[in-house]
Design a protein around this motif. Structure first.
Motif, PDB file in Angstrom:
ATOM      1  N   THR A 116      47.763  45.079  89.021  1.00 11.34           N
ATOM      2  CA  THR A 116      47.071  45.064  90.346  1.00 11.34           C
ATOM      3  C   THR A 116      45.804  44.566  90.335  1.00 11.34           C
ATOM      4  O   THR A 116      45.210  43.537  91.079  1.00 11.34           O
ATOM      5  N   PHE A 117      44.914  44.801  89.000  1.00 12.88           N
ATOM      6  CA  PHE A 117      43.768  44.212  88.800  1.00 12.88           C
ATOM      7  C   PHE A 117      43.756  42.813  88.786  1.00 12.88           C
ATOM      8  O   PHE A 117      43.134  42.002  89.404  1.00 12.88           O
ATOM      9  N   ILE A 118      44.769  42.048  88.209  1.00 14.91           N
ATOM     10  CA  ILE A 118      44.738  40.679  87.993  1.00 14.91           C
ATOM     11  C   ILE A 118      45.227  40.169  89.376  1.00 14.91           C
ATOM     12  O   ILE A 118      44.741  38.889  89.843  1.00 14.91           O
ATOM     13  N   TYR A 171      44.498  33.005  85.068  1.00 14.67           N
ATOM     14  CA  TYR A 171      44.951  33.980  85.715  1.00 14.67           C
ATOM     15  C   TYR A 171      46.454  34.172  85.810  1.00 14.67           C
ATOM     16  O   TYR A 171      46.839  34.993  85.714  1.00 14.67           O
ATOM     17  N   LEU A 172      46.890  32.807  85.992  1.00 15.75           N
ATOM     18  CA  LEU A 172      48.423  32.710  86.268  1.00 15.75           C
ATOM     19  C   LEU A 172      49.235  33.117  84.854  1.00 15.75           C
ATOM     20  O   LEU A 172      50.075  33.948  84.766  1.00 15.75           O
ATOM     21  N   GLN A 173      48.376  32.751  83.637  1.00 11.71           N
ATOM     22  CA  GLN A 173      48.806  32.843  82.397  1.00 11.71           C
ATOM     23  C   GLN A 173      48.948  34.328  82.072  1.00 11.71           C
ATOM     24  O   GLN A 173      49.824  35.007  81.726  1.00 11.71           O
ATOM     25  N   SER A 174      47.928  35.088  82.602  1.00 13.27           N
ATOM     26  CA  SER A 174      47.803  36.502  82.339  1.00 13.27           C
ATOM     27  C   SER A 174      48.643  37.275  83.001  1.00 13.27           C
ATOM     28  O   SER A 174      49.113  38.421  82.680  1.00 13.27           O
ATOM     29  N   LEU A 175      48.664  36.627  84.534  1.00 10.56           N
ATOM     30  CA  LEU A 175      49.634  37.641  85.349  1.00 10.56           C
ATOM     31  C   LEU A 175      51.071  37.737  84.832  1.00 10.56           C
ATOM     32  O   LEU A 175      51.701  38.458  85.036  1.00 10.56           O
TER      33      LEU A 175
END
Length: 586
Positions: free
Chosen positions: A402-404, A383-387
């Motif tokens: 917003t989705f992440i 999650y943190l990587q994708s954010l």
């Protein structure tokens, strides 16, 4: 009394205040006012509000323009004949609607409905002096642009123009029609540049009417219609995603209708690549509406087509892998989902590079899968990587960001990290409301998620308010049987059980269980959760014989899906043991 909640944006409040002042300022003589709004529901709320506020000084009337003969003067004359109050020239405000329904294209006629409307306005201007009242003519932005050009004399008589901003609209931007320019070749738009930056280019009902005209003239088997049907399905989906649809469920059904028609023609015409795309799109909307059994064969068919036609080293093949994995996740087939998600992620990294939106989506999807399985330590870094990657690609003011955010907030909620979850969830709500408007299923989901966080903290009043708001939105926007609806019904019933409000909890938990079984099948983890929750109500209210079979069913599902040692399986076994103790003591 002004309903302050009606207007979320300062400009809309200013427009409303100016409209009221303009009506009240001229109490005698013709007072021609033009109000502009693309959202019919929002428009009707504004009308109801100013009618209530202006009474009793101004009596309120409404007229609707006739489609075939859209004459403002004729509509007003008819009203005048019916109302003695108006014939005596007493104070009144007359609201005129119906212009939003008029076709812009001629569709084979000598004049379009809008052209007739503008002609009547232009040539009967003097005749409007017969109506010494405040007349509020409601139009859309698309009509306003053309009214200024085609009825300049009428336009010069206006006493004010009041623009109300809204997300919902019936207009299609010109750029969205660029790929189907050929359909306009025999229309008045043949020489028009659809690529101009015009957000109010064409009312969507005109495009539907144009397609019907092509069907009549060329037959429903004409190959070009496959592209038109597919594009119209895309347009409806885009409107749903951007929060522009005026009737969410109706436009969702229209997207399904046009993609089905596209698939039929593409299949018959041998348009295999286009067919794979349409199958994927239709499966996506079935999945979104909870129709998983209809979605799966479509996703599989699209995957096989792309594999055969494009090979396994193609981004479209990666998309199919990702989409089928998402369906498996939704139906609790986690091992299958993980393998496909990982394959899609590696393929996207190899084909597109590490810094690509599709890679962000794959990271986020894999994190979602791990989160749902309780594999939190594996989910968080993804999650943190994708954010972080999404922030670099599009910034923080974007729907995908917003989705992440929402997903990360839910992970922290699952871990009991509520102080970290709450601000992320609140930020997601604010951003989604800004991007999508308040009447959108994504906003309903955001509210539901924040309600979960408050419930877990024992902040029951705040949680209940959010759950009820979410439930009202979902009931209004979604189909009667929908997984998202079941989620909030379940959450509210669970909270009432926690509070000892068993009479309120039981019918909600039964309804959630029925929906889950109907939508997801008898062996889905959500069914196990609903069984366990209902069994808890029965145990806590001394109905032990009713509780035991439900616990056993829930445990069987959990152990098969999650494994014997999973936290959810352990929790159900502990509840079953509590039941055994209670039964022995009685």
């Amino acid at each position: 009394m002004l309903n302050e909640e009606l207007f979320d944006e300062g400009e809309n409040q200013d427009a409303y205040d100016d409209l009221i002042v303009s009506i009240e300022a001229q109490k005698r003589g013709l007072n021609l006012l033009i109000a502009v709004c693309d959202d019919a529901s929002f428009r009707d709320e504004i009308i109801a509000q100013y009618e209530a506020e202006l009474q009793p000084a101004f009596r309120a009337y409404r007229v609707t323009l006739a489609r075939q003969e859209p004459s403002l003067k004729a509509a007003l004359n008819q009203l005048l004949q019916q109302e003695e109050y108006l014939r005596q020239q007493n104070l009144a405000v007359i609201t005129v609607t119906g212009a939003e329904q008029l076709y812009f294209l001629r569709l084979g006629n000598e004049q379009s409905e809008q052209e007739k409307f503008f002609g009547y306005l232009q040539w009967t201007r003097e005749g409007l002096r017969e109506f010494p009242f405040a007349i509020v003519l409601w139009v859309t932005n698309q009509i306003l642009v053309n009214l200024i050009k085609k009825a300049p004399d009428f336009w010069s008589w206006r006493n004010g123009v009041f623009r109300f901003e809204s997300k919902k609209t019936n207009a299609i931007p010109g750029k969205e029609l660029e790929h189907i320019r050929f359909v306009f070749r025999d229309t008045e738009l043949a020489s028009t540049d659809t690529n101009e930056d015009n957000s109010f280019f064409l009312p969507i009902q005109d495009l539907q009417g144009l397609i019907e005209k092509v069907e009549q003239e060329q037959g429903t088997k004409d190959r070009s219609l496959a592209t038109l049907y597919s594009r119209l399905g895309d347009i409806y989906r885009s409107r749903l995603e951007r929060g522009e649809s005026q009737n969410y469920q109706e436009e969702q059904e229209l997207a399904i209708k046009y993609w089905r028609k596209a698939i039929e023609l593409q299949n018959e015409s041998g348009l295999q690549i286009d067919l794979a795309t349409s199958l994927d799109n239709l499966a996506g909307i079935y999945r979104a509406t909870g129709n998983y059994s209809e979605a799966e064969p479509l996703y599989q068919q699209a995957l096989e087509l792309r594999k055969r036609l494009l090979g396994e080293n193609h981004s479209s093949f990666a998309t199919s892998l990702n989409n089928l994995a998402g369906l498996y996740k939704s139906t609790g087939q986690y091992t299958k989902a993980e393998l496909l998600y990982q394959e899609a992620l590696e393929l996207r990294k190899r084909l597109l590079g590490e810094n690509h939106a599709d890679v962000v989506a794959s990271l986020n999807n894999l994190a979602l899968l791990y989160d749902e399985q309780g594999r939190y330590e594996e989910a968080e870094p993804l999650y943190l990587q994708s954010l972080e990657l999404e922030k670099r690609l599009v910034g923080e003011n974007h729907l995908s960001f917003t989705f992440i955010l929402n997903n990360l907030a839910l992970l922290y909620y699952h871990q009991g990290r509520y102080t970290e979850a709450e601000p992320l969830s609140q930020q997601a709500i604010e951003l989604d409301k800004r991007f999508l408007g308040e009447d959108n299923p994504d906003v309903a989901t955001d509210l539901h998620n924040l309600g979960l966080i408050y419930r877990a903290q024992g902040r029951y009043d705040q949680a209940e308010s959010l759950f009820l708001e979410s439930l009202e939105l979902k009931q209004r926007l979604l189909q009667k049987a929908h997984p998202l609806l079941a989620d909030t019904i379940y959450a509210l019933g669970y909270m009432y059980r926690e509070q000892g409000r068993y009479n309120e909890a039981e019918p909600l938990c039964i309804k959630a269980l029925e929906l889950d079984k109907h939508l997801l099948g008898e062996n889905h983890p959500n069914v196990a959760e609903s069984l366990n929750n209902l069994a808890e109500i029965y145990r806590e209210t001394g109905r032990y014989d009713e509780a035991e079979p439900l616990y056993l069913q829930a445990l069987d599902i959990c152990e098969r899906v999650w494994g014997v040692n999973h936290i959810r399986s352990v929790a159900v076994r502990e509840n079953l043991e509590k039941l055994s103790v209670a039964m022995r003591e009685n």
